[in-house]
Design a protein around this motif. Structure first.
Motif, PDB file in Angstrom:
ATOM      1  N   PRO A 142      82.573  64.477 -16.471  1.00  0.00           N
ATOM      2  CA  PRO A 142      81.316  63.803 -16.121  1.00  0.00           C
ATOM      3  C   PRO A 142      81.387  62.997 -14.827  1.00  0.00           C
ATOM      4  O   PRO A 142      80.407  62.941 -14.070  1.00  0.00           O
ATOM      5  CB  PRO A 142      81.049  62.904 -17.335  1.00  0.00           C
ATOM      6  N   GLN A 143      82.525  62.366 -14.555  1.00  0.00           N
ATOM      7  CA  GLN A 143      82.637  61.623 -13.303  1.00  0.00           C
ATOM      8  C   GLN A 143      82.601  62.544 -12.093  1.00  0.00           C
ATOM      9  O   GLN A 143      82.003  62.217 -11.064  1.00  0.00           O
ATOM     10  CB  GLN A 143      83.921  60.796 -13.309  1.00  0.00           C
ATOM     11  N   GLN A 144      83.254  63.708 -12.181  1.00  0.00           N
ATOM     12  CA  GLN A 144      83.199  64.663 -11.082  1.00  0.00           C
ATOM     13  C   GLN A 144      81.767  65.168 -10.862  1.00  0.00           C
ATOM     14  O   GLN A 144      81.327  65.346  -9.729  1.00  0.00           O
ATOM     15  CB  GLN A 144      84.135  65.833 -11.382  1.00  0.00           C
ATOM     16  N   ILE A 145      81.040  65.389 -11.948  1.00  0.00           N
ATOM     17  CA  ILE A 145      79.659  65.860 -11.841  1.00  0.00           C
ATOM     18  C   ILE A 145      78.782  64.818 -11.149  1.00  0.00           C
ATOM     19  O   ILE A 145      77.979  65.132 -10.257  1.00  0.00           O
ATOM     20  CB  ILE A 145      79.114  66.199 -13.238  1.00  0.00           C
ATOM     21  N   CYS A 146      78.926  63.557 -11.548  1.00  0.00           N
ATOM     22  CA  CYS A 146      78.098  62.502 -10.955  1.00  0.00           C
ATOM     23  C   CYS A 146      78.405  62.330  -9.474  1.00  0.00           C
ATOM     24  O   CYS A 146      77.493  62.085  -8.664  1.00  0.00           O
ATOM     25  CB  CYS A 146      78.310  61.196 -11.715  1.00  0.00           C
ATOM     26  N   HIS A 147      79.671  62.448  -9.095  1.00  0.00           N
ATOM     27  CA  HIS A 147      80.015  62.348  -7.681  1.00  0.00           C
ATOM     28  C   HIS A 147      79.430  63.521  -6.899  1.00  0.00           C
ATOM     29  O   HIS A 147      78.932  63.350  -5.763  1.00  0.00           O
ATOM     30  CB  HIS A 147      81.534  62.310  -7.529  1.00  0.00           C
ATOM     31  N   ALA A 148      79.470  64.726  -7.478  1.00  0.00           N
ATOM     32  CA  ALA A 148      78.903  65.888  -6.802  1.00  0.00           C
ATOM     33  C   ALA A 148      77.388  65.763  -6.650  1.00  0.00           C
ATOM     34  O   ALA A 148      76.814  66.204  -5.647  1.00  0.00           O
ATOM     35  CB  ALA A 148      79.256  67.154  -7.588  1.00  0.00           C
ATOM     36  N   ARG A 150      75.667  63.014  -6.142  1.00  0.00           N
ATOM     37  CA  ARG A 150      75.370  62.097  -5.038  1.00  0.00           C
ATOM     38  C   ARG A 150      75.678  62.729  -3.681  1.00  0.00           C
ATOM     39  O   ARG A 150      75.027  62.409  -2.681  1.00  0.00           O
ATOM     40  CB  ARG A 150      76.141  60.796  -5.221  1.00  0.00           C
ATOM     41  N   GLU A 151      76.674  63.607  -3.635  1.00  0.00           N
ATOM     42  CA  GLU A 151      76.984  64.269  -2.373  1.00  0.00           C
ATOM     43  C   GLU A 151      75.982  65.368  -2.058  1.00  0.00           C
ATOM     44  O   GLU A 151      75.589  65.554  -0.901  1.00  0.00           O
ATOM     45  CB  GLU A 151      78.401  64.861  -2.425  1.00  0.00           C
ATOM     46  N   GLN A 152      75.554  66.119  -3.068  1.00  0.00           N
ATOM     47  CA  GLN A 152      74.663  67.252  -2.832  1.00  0.00           C
ATOM     48  C   GLN A 152      73.206  66.829  -2.687  1.00  0.00           C
ATOM     49  O   GLN A 152      72.432  67.498  -2.004  1.00  0.00           O
ATOM     50  CB  GLN A 152      74.809  68.258  -3.971  1.00  0.00           C
ATOM     51  N   PHE A 153      72.822  65.716  -3.336  1.00  0.00           N
ATOM     52  CA  PHE A 153      71.441  65.233  -3.264  1.00  0.00           C
ATOM     53  C   PHE A 153      71.440  63.769  -2.816  1.00  0.00           C
ATOM     54  O   PHE A 153      71.097  62.875  -3.597  1.00  0.00           O
ATOM     55  CB  PHE A 153      70.748  65.377  -4.612  1.00  0.00           C
ATOM     56  N   PRO A 154      71.830  63.498  -1.570  1.00  0.00           N
ATOM     57  CA  PRO A 154      71.968  62.085  -1.153  1.00  0.00           C
ATOM     58  C   PRO A 154      70.647  61.326  -1.108  1.00  0.00           C
ATOM     59  O   PRO A 154      70.619  60.122  -1.336  1.00  0.00           O
ATOM     60  CB  PRO A 154      72.602  62.197   0.235  1.00  0.00           C
ATOM     61  N   GLY A 155      69.546  62.021  -0.798  1.00  0.00           N
ATOM     62  CA  GLY A 155      68.271  61.329  -0.664  1.00  0.00           C
ATOM     63  C   GLY A 155      67.353  61.463  -1.851  1.00  0.00           C
ATOM     64  O   GLY A 155      66.156  61.171  -1.729  1.00  0.00           O
TER      65      GLY A 155
END
Length: 378
Positions: A142-148, A150-155
């Motif tokens: 889950p932590q890897q998913i949440c980080h991804a 934020r990187e893929q959908f920054p805005g």
């Protein structure tokens, strides 16, 4: 007014004009003619019955004190609440345009948000649900998913979640946000969440009450007096073998316990008895251990040796720092994932002697054996 009367009723009872009572209520600052100041009369509302949520009377008090420009910490102290609770209340429920805090409107906003159950964020957003579902199928955490996200959908904040939201979607019954079978893809492999109690809420570990490390004498803490020991177990591969370790806090002298039969409370007790009986009386002052089940017979050990046993707090290995450091040195001889049952008593004695002959910087480059020999001879 502290008894519940309004300003008008209180002025009538006291026998003063309403405006005079209002001045008394609001207090006064020192002036040229009136040099003495007066604190305002503050009416602290009764705490809510629920206790957890702010009630309407508390919100009225917050609004009154904000008009008086009182600090948030002062308001929180008057209400008996945390400053963060008051700060969050003001930021959440103030007017979205004017920014003013109106208590009755704030109460209405809080009531609208309170109904449960609420639909989760993953349920409301199909794109977010599919993204999380696909990564869980790939065994992402889950932590890897949440980080991804934020990187893929920054805005796009609607695509941002914290890992606890993912865990809730997996484990909480009745949500239906994610397929329950994907919980098996987590590293723990659990399909149900394991509850974790706070340290103060845990059940007693042993039948006999423990004496905690906070009650250990000060002479053990500053290492001024020898004879205070720290103990622990080193576990082998698959948890099938074990070795006990004892470290003297002042000299860092190491003694190893041979445990071929297992690590039950009786096995550890008997091994400790056989080891400490070889020590002189002035080196048998106390023993500090963690709350492992192998020390369930600590009372029998204390009765037989007159050595008190002190237990560390949960999840606090630093309270046995000497033993933890020594266990790290012993892993040079007993690597993790190896079978420890192949080491007999004589081999353990040789390893302990080799480690005790190693100079230590914390001992001014003396060896533990030298420091112990000095204690025994003097």
């Amino acid at each position: 007014m502290r008894e519940g009367f309004s300003n008008t009723q209180a002025c009538r009872i006291v026998g003063v004009d309403r405006r005079t009572g209002q001045k008394w209520r609001n207090g006064r600052r020192p002036t040229g003619t009136q040099r003495t100041a007066a604190e305002p009369v503050r009416v602290t509302p009764e705490p809510c019955a629920a206790g957890r949520f702010l009630c309407e009377a508390e919100r009225v008090h917050i609004a009154d004190r904000l008009r008086e420009r009182a600090p948030v910490r002062t308001i929180a102290a008057e209400l008996g609440r945390s400053p963060s609770t008051v700060s969050r209340e003001i930021s959440r429920n103030r007017h979205p345009v004017s920014g003013r805090y109106r208590p009755f409107a704030a109460q209405a906003r809080a009531d609208r948000r309170r109904p449960r159950p609420r639909p989760g964020k993953i349920t409301r957003n199909p794109e977010l649900r599919d993204f999380v579902q696909a990564r869980l199928d790939l065994r992402w955490s889950p932590q890897q998913i949440c980080h991804a996200l934020r990187e893929q959908f920054p805005g796009r904040p609607e695509m941002h979640v914290v890992h606890e939201t993912v865990y809730q979607a997996l484990y909480v019954q009745g949500r239906g946000e994610l397929r329950r079978e994907v919980a098996a893809a987590l590293r723990t492999g659990r399909t149900r969440r394991r509850p974790r109690r706070q340290a103060r809420q845990r059940r007693p570990r042993f039948t006999d009450p423990m004496v905690m490390i906070s009650e250990r004498p000060a002479e053990a803490g500053d290492r001024a007096v020898p004879g205070h020991w720290e103990g622990d177990l080193i576990i082998g591969s698959n948890g099938a073998s074990q070795i006990g370790t004892l470290v003297e806090r002042t000299t860092r002298y190491v003694m190893l316990l041979h445990l071929p039969g297992g690590r039950t409370a009786e096995d550890v007790r008997d091994a400790l008895l056989a080891t400490v009986h070889t020590l002189p009386a002035h080196l048998k002052r106390s023993l500090t251990w963690d709350q492992g089940s192998e020390m369930a017979a600590h009372r029998d050990f204390t009765t037989a040796t007159d050595i008190p046993v002190y237990f560390c707090d949960p999840a606090s290995p630093w309270q046995r720092g000497s033993n933890e450091n020594t266990n790290g040195l012993l892993r040079q001889y007993f690597p993790k994932g190896t079978d420890l049952s192949v080491h007999d008593h004589e081999h353990l004695t040789r390893i302990a002697a080799e480690l005790n002959a190693r100079p230590r910087r914390t001992l001014d480059w003396h060896t533990p054996a030298q420091r112990l020999h000095t204690l025994l001879t003097t």
